[in-house]
Design an enzyme around this catalytic site. Structure first.
Site, PDB file in Angstrom:
ATOM      1  CE  LYS A 161      14.363  -3.117  -0.025  1.00 56.40           C
ATOM      2  NZ  LYS A 161      13.719  -3.250   1.292  1.00 56.40           N
ATOM      3  CD  GLU A 170      -2.817   1.231   2.388  1.00 58.56           C
ATOM      4  OE1 GLU A 170      -3.548   2.221   2.521  1.00 58.56           O
ATOM      5  OE2 GLU A 170      -2.805   0.273   3.173  1.00 58.56           O
TER       6      GLU A 170
END
Length: 689
Positions: free
Chosen positions: A123, A42
């Site tokens: 990551k 989001e």
């Protein structure tokens, strides 16, 4: 979200203002409070909407644009550490086309005909850090902070197992950067200990790592199972190596932990193969990862690529798709915020997604409930991308029970029972009862004392709620008379449940300490709708001092046209925010409260801090074809040095850099007697700057 292609300029300006405040709040919650408010997906969607709007309407880019910033302003409980080289964030790639675009941008920017080797690595979903060594001795450890100034965590970083305190055969000054994290199993064990000790559990491994590292007592950090990887240098990496793969080899030789899972890719196919490998095997790794980082391997090429405002051009993060789960919607509750906004929240049958137990999800607004046809007792799909608050993606209609219940949008405030005024088309529903609404008053006081506002440590949500319930405070001003009231009362605060002599003493000290506050923080603390940290800074810069600020705000109540015009001219303060400011100061009680606060607080005047160079604020125009560097590289360098790059020549232009086949712009510059230089002179100029 509105269709960007169809949006008007006026709508775009309003949306950019809303996004700036919203993203700033989310950044603060994530980077400073270690408490993310929204899912990664989001957040990325909001950030990308902001970027697309800025690309379509570049003249509307705000001074406080999220695209110009990374992280959030640091808290006051740690000493500050200035990063000699900014610790910036990474741009995101969400699919293969985004990655191909990244590779193409490198080729175009550097004028390369062939694929430049890309270093690929996981990551890690942890907390970024910097560690500085002088003469081989660890002297400073710091968090990223806002990318420019971090928090001093030297004592805490020294407690991490196998973190080198002393290293040999390195330059006199060495900086390394990396990620501190907690492994999945260690996270489960830590939460079990927290539960057994009656303490709050951590939401996820990243929050646990961040909370553990940002302890004032380093003995607490020492007990936490923190681990780390280094992945880059700061100001010194080129003294050690000429490429990313060489640097990591050297850092490993120095005794640092590096992630052995990596790939030096020589083609796009190798990049995508490594991504698919990690995506498939991520659940088997002992730590959480949320994507793959791609970097130009060659440091010389990295330097030529440089940076944009918040991220390097030479690197990007290819994010993994969110994890999907399914559970039952048990009920929908409603929260009332400090500005009266009502937000529906989904209460869920607990489900574990990606190692985290989820029992709640935000529904954002009441239209979303209708749009997704959500009903109580439905089975819903959840999306989680490594953070605490997931998103409901939709309903499994094939499993819908016969006894589902529709949710009725409330007509009255659940806190004060006042009537809510809205139409069915409204996305945001608010209670207009202001401070007469207990929920709004509570949230306003909590906001006032929060870290980025007055920063009164020891006044969390529970403490604020307790003091209100006991009648000890009813507004922000009461906080500063709490000690006086306690001293004269027979029922001492230190004798009440949940309090003690030491905690009360510390609270009163922190209240006294908070009386010295900067003007931007004070304005932010007032809780004016749509006035986040950045807009508070804009207002502070415009008015300079508290006395001038309150005097000008009083003029708003007299319909003084000059003050309207001054506010309207502020970049970042649009019509919608102007109305919110007017509405706030139109309430007599708000003016009176602020004046009383001004009498007991030491509100510091606004001070601007800005680095200067000989090119700062100079207007530069590039024209013609430059022989050895691309136009994009030249423009990036100019902006990095503080210049403003214009597309056309005017009487305001300070400098024209002319290349081969320069046309009408060169002619106009000569007519206006503007200084003209060629590429060679430009390269000499920026070298000396």
């Amino acid at each position: 979200m509105q269709n960007i292609d169809l949006i008007s300029e006026e709508e775009a300006q309003k949306l950019l203002e809303e996004l700036a405040d919203k993203i700033a709040a989310y950044n603060h919650a994530y980077y400073i409070e270690d408490n993310p408010l929204v899912s990664d997906s989001e957040y990325d969607q909001l950030f990308n909407t902001n970027l697309k709007l800025e690309q379509k309407f570049p003249h509307l880019i705000l001074e406080n644009s999220p695209s110009k910033k990374v992280g959030a302003k640091i808290a006051n409980k740690f000493a500050k550490v200035m990063h000699q080289v900014p610790m910036l964030s990474l741009s995101n790639a969400f699919d293969e086309q985004d990655v191909r675009d990244f590779v193409d941008r490198i080729k175009i920017f550097l004028r390369l005909n062939e694929f430049a080797p890309i270093f690929c690595e996981p990551k890690i979903d942890g907390l970024s850090f910097s560690a500085v060594y002088k003469h081989g001795v660890l002297t400073t450890g710091a968090t990223r902070g806002d990318g420019y100034v971090g928090e001093d965590i030297t004592a805490n970083i020294k407690t991490i197992k196998n973190f080198p305190h002393k290293i040999d055969n390195v330059p006199e000054f060495l900086e390394v950067r990396g990620e501190i994290y907690i492994e999945k199993q260690d996270f489960l064990n830590l939460n079990k200990e927290q539960e057994e000790q009656g303490k709050d559990k951590f939401a996820n491994p990243r929050n646990a790592a961040a909370g553990s590292l940002r302890q004032l007592d380093s003995s607490i950090t020492a007990k936490r199972p923190l681990k780390y990887f280094v992945y880059s240098g700061g100001v010194t990496e080129q003294n050690l190596a000429s490429s990313q793969d060489q640097l990591l080899t050297k850092l490993k030789e120095c005794g640092f932990n590096i992630n052995e899972i990596s790939k030096l890719a020589s083609s796009e196919e190798e990049i995508f193969a490594f991504y698919e490998y990690l995506k498939t095997n991520r659940e088997n790794l002992p730590y959480e990862i949320d994507g793959v980082v791609y970097k130009l391997n060659d440091f010389a090429l990295q330097n030529r690529m440089g940076f944009i405002a918040r991220s390097p051009r030479f690197a990007t993060a290819h994010k993994f798709p969110a994890i999907i789960g399914q559970t039952k919607l048990l009920s929908i509750t409603v929260q009332v915020g400090r500005t009266g906004t009502l937000t529906p929240v989904a209460e869920l049958e607990p489900i574990e997604i990606g190692g985290v137990t989820v029992s709640r999800a935000t529904l954002h607004n009441f239209q979303e409930i209708a749009r997704k046809d959500l009903r109580i007792k439905d089975y819903v799909f959840l999306q989680r991308a490594g953070d605490v608050i997931p998103k409901i993606m939709g309903v499994d209609f094939d499993k819908r029970p016969n006894d589902t219940e529709t949710f009725d949008t409330p007509l009255f405030c659940l806190s004060c029972n006042s009537k809510l005024h809205y139409t069915p088309e409204d996305i945001i529903i608010r209670c207009d009862n202001g401070l007469n609404c207990p929920a709004q008053n509570y949230e306003r006081i909590h906001h006032f004392v929060s870290k980025n506002a007055m920063d009164i440590e020891g006044l969390g949500r529970k403490q604020v709620e307790f003091l209100i319930d006991k009648g000890l405070i009813s507004n922000p001003l009461d906080i500063f008379f709490l000690k006086e009231k306690n001293d004269s009362s027979l029922a001492k605060l230190e004798n009440m449940d949940g309090w003690g002599k030491k905690s009360v003493e510390n609270l009163f000290k922190n209240i006294e300490k908070s009386k010295n506050v900067s003007l931007p923080r004070f304005i932010y603390a007032l809780g004016i709708r749509h006035i986040g940290e950045q807009n508070a800074k804009l207002l502070a810069r415009a008015f300079g001092s508290y006395n001038n600020f309150i005097a000008q705000m009083e003029l708003l109540r007299t319909n003084e046209p000059d003050i309207y015009q001054k506010l309207n001219n502020l970049e970042g303060i649009g019509d919608k925010i102007l109305v919110d400011i007017i509405d706030f100061f139109d309430v007599k009680e708000n003016i009176e409260l602020i004046k009383k606060l001004g009498e007991i607080l030491n509100i510091e005047d606004y001070k601007e801090t800005r680095e200067q160079s000989s090119l700062t604020d100079k207007i530069v125009v590039f024209t013609g074809s430059l022989p050895t560097i691309s136009r994009a590289e030249a423009k990036a360098t100019a902006e990095k040095l503080g210049a403003k790059v214009a597309v056309g020549v005017s009487s305001n232009t300070d400098l024209v850099v002319a290349g081969v086949d320069a046309g009408s712009k060169l002619k106009k510059a000569k007519e206006l007697n503007i200084k003209i230089i060629d590429e060679e002179e430009w390269l000499t100029l920026i070298k000396n700057v």
